[in-house]
Design a protein around this motif. Structure first.
Motif, PDB file in Angstrom:
ATOM      1  N   THR A   1      34.070  29.827  23.618  1.00 23.04           N
ATOM      2  CA  THR A   1      34.195  28.343  23.613  1.00 23.04           C
ATOM      3  C   THR A   1      34.162  28.372  25.814  1.00 23.04           C
ATOM      4  O   THR A   1      34.727  27.566  26.079  1.00 23.04           O
ATOM      5  N   THR A   2      33.934  29.432  26.262  1.00 22.74           N
ATOM      6  CA  THR A   2      34.025  29.815  27.927  1.00 22.74           C
ATOM      7  C   THR A   2      33.353  28.624  28.330  1.00 22.74           C
ATOM      8  O   THR A   2      31.986  29.012  28.370  1.00 22.74           O
ATOM      9  N   VAL A   3      33.638  28.174  29.363  1.00 25.53           N
ATOM     10  CA  VAL A   3      32.433  27.367  30.159  1.00 25.53           C
ATOM     11  C   VAL A   3      32.785  28.117  31.874  1.00 25.53           C
ATOM     12  O   VAL A   3      33.261  28.303  32.154  1.00 25.53           O
ATOM     13  N   PHE A   4      31.954  27.415  31.588  1.00 23.60           N
ATOM     14  CA  PHE A   4      31.256  28.125  33.852  1.00 23.60           C
ATOM     15  C   PHE A   4      31.399  26.479  34.350  1.00 23.60           C
ATOM     16  O   PHE A   4      30.887  26.961  35.164  1.00 23.60           O
ATOM     17  N   TYR A   5      32.440  26.729  34.706  1.00 22.28           N
ATOM     18  CA  TYR A   5      33.304  25.896  35.987  1.00 22.28           C
ATOM     19  C   TYR A   5      34.170  26.233  36.532  1.00 22.28           C
ATOM     20  O   TYR A   5      35.343  27.280  36.078  1.00 22.28           O
ATOM     21  N   ALA A   6      34.097  26.112  38.071  1.00 18.71           N
ATOM     22  CA  ALA A   6      35.478  26.398  38.768  1.00 18.71           C
ATOM     23  C   ALA A   6      36.259  26.148  39.706  1.00 18.71           C
ATOM     24  O   ALA A   6      36.171  25.991  40.668  1.00 18.71           O
ATOM     25  N   ASN A   7      35.736  24.687  39.143  1.00 20.56           N
ATOM     26  CA  ASN A   7      36.432  23.542  40.674  1.00 20.56           C
ATOM     27  C   ASN A   7      37.286  22.926  40.068  1.00 20.56           C
ATOM     28  O   ASN A   7      37.827  23.050  38.687  1.00 20.56           O
ATOM     29  N   HIS A   8      37.717  21.624  40.170  1.00 22.02           N
ATOM     30  CA  HIS A   8      38.531  20.679  40.117  1.00 22.02           C
ATOM     31  C   HIS A   8      38.782  19.970  38.486  1.00 22.02           C
ATOM     32  O   HIS A   8      39.667  19.636  37.965  1.00 22.02           O
ATOM     33  N   LEU A   9      37.626  20.453  37.912  1.00 21.00           N
ATOM     34  CA  LEU A   9      37.505  20.204  36.206  1.00 21.00           C
ATOM     35  C   LEU A   9      37.560  21.385  35.374  1.00 21.00           C
ATOM     36  O   LEU A   9      36.613  21.012  34.635  1.00 21.00           O
ATOM     37  N   ALA A  10      37.433  22.423  36.112  1.00 19.56           N
ATOM     38  CA  ALA A  10      36.944  23.685  35.230  1.00 19.56           C
ATOM     39  C   ALA A  10      38.619  23.181  34.208  1.00 19.56           C
ATOM     40  O   ALA A  10      38.360  24.263  32.894  1.00 19.56           O
ATOM     41  N   PHE A  11      39.426  23.210  33.957  1.00 22.41           N
ATOM     42  CA  PHE A  11      40.418  22.833  33.027  1.00 22.41           C
ATOM     43  C   PHE A  11      40.081  21.798  31.877  1.00 22.41           C
ATOM     44  O   PHE A  11      40.743  21.709  31.067  1.00 22.41           O
ATOM     45  N   SER A  12      39.141  21.264  32.422  1.00 20.84           N
ATOM     46  CA  SER A  12      39.088  19.974  31.883  1.00 20.84           C
ATOM     47  C   SER A  12      37.810  19.500  30.180  1.00 20.84           C
ATOM     48  O   SER A  12      37.235  18.456  30.185  1.00 20.84           O
TER      49      SER A  12
ATOM     50  N   PHE B   1      36.639  15.369  20.885  1.00 15.30           N
ATOM     51  CA  PHE B   1      37.366  15.266  21.711  1.00 15.30           C
ATOM     52  C   PHE B   1      37.776  14.322  22.941  1.00 15.30           C
ATOM     53  O   PHE B   1      38.410  14.207  23.074  1.00 15.30           O
ATOM     54  N   ARG B   2      35.932  13.687  22.450  1.00 16.19           N
ATOM     55  CA  ARG B   2      36.714  12.946  24.191  1.00 16.19           C
ATOM     56  C   ARG B   2      37.434  11.657  23.159  1.00 16.19           C
ATOM     57  O   ARG B   2      37.375  11.079  24.212  1.00 16.19           O
ATOM     58  N   VAL B   3      36.907  11.232  21.743  1.00 18.42           N
ATOM     59  CA  VAL B   3      37.922  10.252  21.672  1.00 18.42           C
ATOM     60  C   VAL B   3      39.682  10.438  22.260  1.00 18.42           C
ATOM     61  O   VAL B   3      40.610   9.995  22.837  1.00 18.42           O
ATOM     62  N   GLY B   4      39.596  12.226  21.800  1.00 20.20           N
ATOM     63  CA  GLY B   4      41.089  12.434  22.183  1.00 20.20           C
ATOM     64  C   GLY B   4      40.810  12.313  23.762  1.00 20.20           C
ATOM     65  O   GLY B   4      42.825  12.079  23.689  1.00 20.20           O
ATOM     66  N   ASN B   5      40.829  12.602  24.101  1.00 27.86           N
ATOM     67  CA  ASN B   5      40.639  12.870  25.311  1.00 27.86           C
ATOM     68  C   ASN B   5      41.176  11.408  26.320  1.00 27.86           C
ATOM     69  O   ASN B   5      42.252  11.078  27.425  1.00 27.86           O
ATOM     70  N   SER B   6      40.726  10.420  24.906  1.00 26.97           N
ATOM     71  CA  SER B   6      40.314   9.143  25.836  1.00 26.97           C
ATOM     72  C   SER B   6      42.374   9.119  25.921  1.00 26.97           C
ATOM     73  O   SER B   6      43.192   7.809  26.573  1.00 26.97           O
ATOM     74  N   PHE B   7      42.842   9.345  24.774  1.00 28.65           N
ATOM     75  CA  PHE B   7      43.888   8.908  24.267  1.00 28.65           C
ATOM     76  C   PHE B   7      45.367   9.782  25.167  1.00 28.65           C
ATOM     77  O   PHE B   7      46.310  10.122  25.394  1.00 28.65           O
ATOM     78  N   PHE B   8      44.860  11.123  26.087  1.00 24.40           N
ATOM     79  CA  PHE B   8      45.683  11.764  26.412  1.00 24.40           C
ATOM     80  C   PHE B   8      46.035  11.072  28.221  1.00 24.40           C
ATOM     81  O   PHE B   8      46.680  11.023  28.448  1.00 24.40           O
TER      82      PHE B   8
ATOM     83  N   PHE C   1      43.163  12.955  17.175  1.00 26.74           N
ATOM     84  CA  PHE C   1      41.951  13.009  17.755  1.00 26.74           C
ATOM     85  C   PHE C   1      43.081  14.053  19.126  1.00 26.74           C
ATOM     86  O   PHE C   1      42.304  15.284  19.650  1.00 26.74           O
ATOM     87  N   VAL C   2      43.559  13.555  18.872  1.00 29.50           N
ATOM     88  CA  VAL C   2      44.441  13.965  19.887  1.00 29.50           C
ATOM     89  C   VAL C   2      44.485  15.511  20.343  1.00 29.50           C
ATOM     90  O   VAL C   2      44.589  16.205  21.255  1.00 29.50           O
ATOM     91  N   VAL C   3      45.307  16.293  18.687  1.00 27.57           N
ATOM     92  CA  VAL C   3      45.572  16.989  18.234  1.00 27.57           C
ATOM     93  C   VAL C   3      44.227  17.998  18.464  1.00 27.57           C
ATOM     94  O   VAL C   3      44.000  19.097  18.995  1.00 27.57           O
ATOM     95  N   PHE C   4      42.939  17.576  17.983  1.00 29.68           N
ATOM     96  CA  PHE C   4      42.073  18.323  18.263  1.00 29.68           C
ATOM     97  C   PHE C   4      41.274  18.602  20.095  1.00 29.68           C
ATOM     98  O   PHE C   4      40.553  19.889  20.165  1.00 29.68           O
ATOM     99  N   TYR C   5      41.777  17.441  20.455  1.00 25.52           N
ATOM    100  CA  TYR C   5      41.295  17.735  21.628  1.00 25.52           C
ATOM    101  C   TYR C   5      42.425  18.741  22.950  1.00 25.52           C
ATOM    102  O   TYR C   5      41.723  19.964  23.582  1.00 25.52           O
ATOM    103  N   ALA C   6      43.855  18.745  22.487  1.00 23.65           N
ATOM    104  CA  ALA C   6      44.086  19.681  22.789  1.00 23.65           C
ATOM    105  C   ALA C   6      44.066  21.601  22.620  1.00 23.65           C
ATOM    106  O   ALA C   6      44.221  22.296  22.936  1.00 23.65           O
ATOM    107  N   LYS C   7      43.113  21.376  21.314  1.00 21.86           N
ATOM    108  CA  LYS C   7      43.192  22.910  20.983  1.00 21.86           C
ATOM    109  C   LYS C   7      42.200  23.214  21.260  1.00 21.86           C
ATOM    110  O   LYS C   7      41.368  24.003  21.461  1.00 21.86           O
ATOM    111  N   THR C   8      41.214  22.514  21.630  1.00 23.50           N
ATOM    112  CA  THR C   8      39.490  22.730  21.540  1.00 23.50           C
ATOM    113  C   THR C   8      39.109  22.245  23.838  1.00 23.50           C
ATOM    114  O   THR C   8      37.894  22.438  23.367  1.00 23.50           O
ATOM    115  N   LEU C   9      39.768  22.207  24.296  1.00 25.06           N
ATOM    116  CA  LEU C   9      39.610  21.998  26.058  1.00 25.06           C
ATOM    117  C   LEU C   9      39.370  23.627  26.131  1.00 25.06           C
ATOM    118  O   LEU C   9      40.067  24.650  25.440  1.00 25.06           O
ATOM    119  N   GLY C  10      37.998  23.829  27.242  1.00 25.16           N
ATOM    120  CA  GLY C  10      37.173  25.213  26.830  1.00 25.16           C
ATOM    121  C   GLY C  10      38.265  26.092  28.068  1.00 25.16           C
ATOM    122  O   GLY C  10      38.470  25.997  28.965  1.00 25.16           O
TER     123      GLY C  10
END
Ligand code: HEC
Ligand code: HEC
Length: 460
Positions: A31-42, A56-63, A309-318
């Motif tokens: 699942t690891t994502v190779f980001y080290a900037n302000h978007l690293a957790f998103s 994930f994107r739908v969940g993100n919009s409600f988040f 959708f929000v739960v799926f989003y919360a579960k799948t942030l890399g």
């Protein structure tokens, strides 16, 4: 192919040459994502399918969505309040990261802070062994409300400075917060009221933590300290509203929530005032008719489909990849993390269950640096408020993955359950109780060793 998706992409990615070989860098497995900037957790977990990324994107919009007062023409997002702490999940979990406590003393923390809330209870337990809410102020102090209803009041904080000294006589100072509740709309606080300040933790890797088998966590528990190392580790057992049973707690600063779904539905109700099938009653005092009779945005205000959708989003942030693995100082720090006993609570590695319902999160080797167990951290960090089996001095070991990116993501380095620590060194210096021996090993180490340990932690 899956790895390529993780390595390529938008600005802020590390180039493939910078990315170390598969192994230690992959804190969240595939699942690891190779980001080290302000978007690293998103970022969505790197190995989600295209249709999962779209969920994930739908969940993100409600988040990120700001909820509004009912009734409104936008029925999909009305129902805010009547009492609330914030209008969106993202107001507290800014950039999917951590809340920010006030920098200094203030009379109104909500004016300059987002993401610090106060859980309330009175002595005793509810029918499931959970905290007993205050009859007038409920289970959480609400600093905001819709028009026509009074918020609970304001919270002020003052910081007391505590001086200390490392083994080599270098000096340091720590900040101990003291909170004051004022402009109280519902009368004086109960003299026995118990208050637990909690800052919003980062959102990464939640599904992976949920996917660890109970047995793997329970195997680390040592409630009677049989191995005599001074570190115990106790599971919290909490009520699961879906399964209608008492199960292992894993989320929240005291492992007081059993699942991401219940945590998220609890946040909708407790933090934003949005009811769901899991929590269908507003947190209103029994005699506050204005609160009980406030207009609602539906029964419930968020339906199961959107909640999912929000739960799926919360579960799948890399989880972001580790950096600087080959640095000599980082490697030395990693060894010291073991020598100082940090790893006895901040447990390095787990395998996630192969049967977890989201296939991308199943069967992964992950390095969260937590045992998800409760530890007595001494009187200095105590909130004196039990939460299911967690007592007033116990906290769940927080995961350390991503900790080195906090500044890049949130522009601050405030740590611990109430954000009192100004950086990693202060967080360690607050460890006491079961963490005392570890803290002393750090405090008495040479400057070089301390720096190496901190370098290692910043590589996570
Ligand atoms: C008012 C600030 C605030 C808002 C708004 C908020 N949260 Fe949180 N969140 C917190 C705090 C504080 C905690 C820790 C709770 C605890 O220890 O009991 C937390 C914990 C969590 C956790 C568990 C993290 C962990 O490490 O165990 C998840 C997941 C989460 N929130 C998701 C959400 C979602 C989804 C929303 C929107 C529905 C939301 N939060 C809204 C403050 C907030
Ligand atoms: C006895 C178990 C235990 C040991 C040993 C331990 N920790 Fe912790 N650690 C915790 C707990 C529990 C917390 C949360 C305390 C709180 O928030 O009040 C914590 C918090 C932290 C935090 C802040 C994390 C955050 O998200 O705010 C850091 C950093 C940290 N520990 C690093 C270390 C290091 C480095 C060592 C070794 C020198 C160490 N810990 C040893 C249990 C432990």
């Amino acid at each position: 192919m899956l790895l390529l998706i993780g390595l390529l992409g938008a600005p802020g990615c590390l180039s493939p040459e910078q990315a170390p070989s598969l192994g230690d860098a992959y804190s969240g497995g595939l699942t690891t994502v190779f980001y080290a900037n302000h978007l690293a957790f998103s970022q969505p977990a790197a190995n989600l399918s295209l249709s999962e990324v779209s969920d994930f994107r739908v969940g993100n919009s409600f988040f990120e969505r700001n909820w509004v007062t009912a009734p409104s023409s936008t029925t999909a997002r009305d129902g805010l309040g009547p009492l609330f702490n914030a209008v969106a999940c993202a107001s507290c979990h800014a950039k999917d990261g951590r809340g920010r406590p006030p920098e200094g003393s203030t009379d109104d923390i909500s004016a300059e802070t987002v993401g610090l809330l106060f859980r309330l209870s009175i002595p005793g337990v509810d029918e499931h062994g959970g905290p007993l809410p205050d009859p007038r102020y409920g289970g959480q102090f609400k600093t905001s409300s819709i028009p026509g209803i009074e918020p609970h009041g304001k919270v002020g904080v003052t910081y007391e400075t505590i001086e200390g000294e490392y083994g080599d006589s270098e000096r340091y100072s720590l900040l101990a917060p003291h909170y004051r509740f004022h402009e109280l709309a519902y009368g004086e606080l109960d003299s026995e009221l118990m208050v637990s300040p909690r800052i919003a933790p980062p959102m990464i890797g939640m599904g992976l933590l949920e996917a660890i088998d109970d047995d793997a966590i329970l195997a680390l528990a040592d409630p009677d300290d049989r191995d005599g190392d001074g570190v115990r580790g106790r599971p919290n057992w909490v009520y699961d509203r879906t399964r209608k049973a008492t199960v292992l707690g894993r989320f929240g600063w005291k492992a007081n929530q059993p699942s991401v779904r219940q945590q998220v539905a609890g946040a909708f109700l407790g933090d934003i005032g949005i009811t769901s099938s899991l929590f269908s009653q507003q947190d209103c005092a029994p005699e506050r008719l204005d609160c009980l009779e406030a207009p609602t945005g539906g029964e419930p205000e968020i339906d199961d489909e959107i909640l999912a959708f929000v739960v799926f989003y919360a579960k799948t942030l890399g989880v972001p990849a580790r950096r600087d693995l080959d640095d000599v100082e980082v490697r030395r720090g990693e060894k010291l993390f073991g020598t100082f006993g940090c790893a006895s609570c901040h447990h390095r590695e787990f395998e996630t269950s192969t049967t977890y319902p989201i296939p991308a999160l199943a069967g992964q080797t992950i390095r969260p640096y937590t045992d998800l167990l409760l530890h007595d951290m001494g009187p200095g960090l105590a909130d004196h408020r039990p939460d299911f089996l967690a007592d007033g001095q116990q906290w769940r070991t927080p995961p350390l993955w991503g900790i080195g990116l906090l500044e890049a993501v949130n522009g601050h380095t405030r740590l611990l359950h109430d954000g009192r620590a100004r950086g990693i060194a202060e967080a360690i210096l607050w460890h006491a109780g079961e963490g005392e021996a570890s803290r002393e090993a750090f405090r008495l180490a040479s400057r070089d060793e301390r720096d190496a340990l901190l370098r290692f932690l910043r590589s996570l």
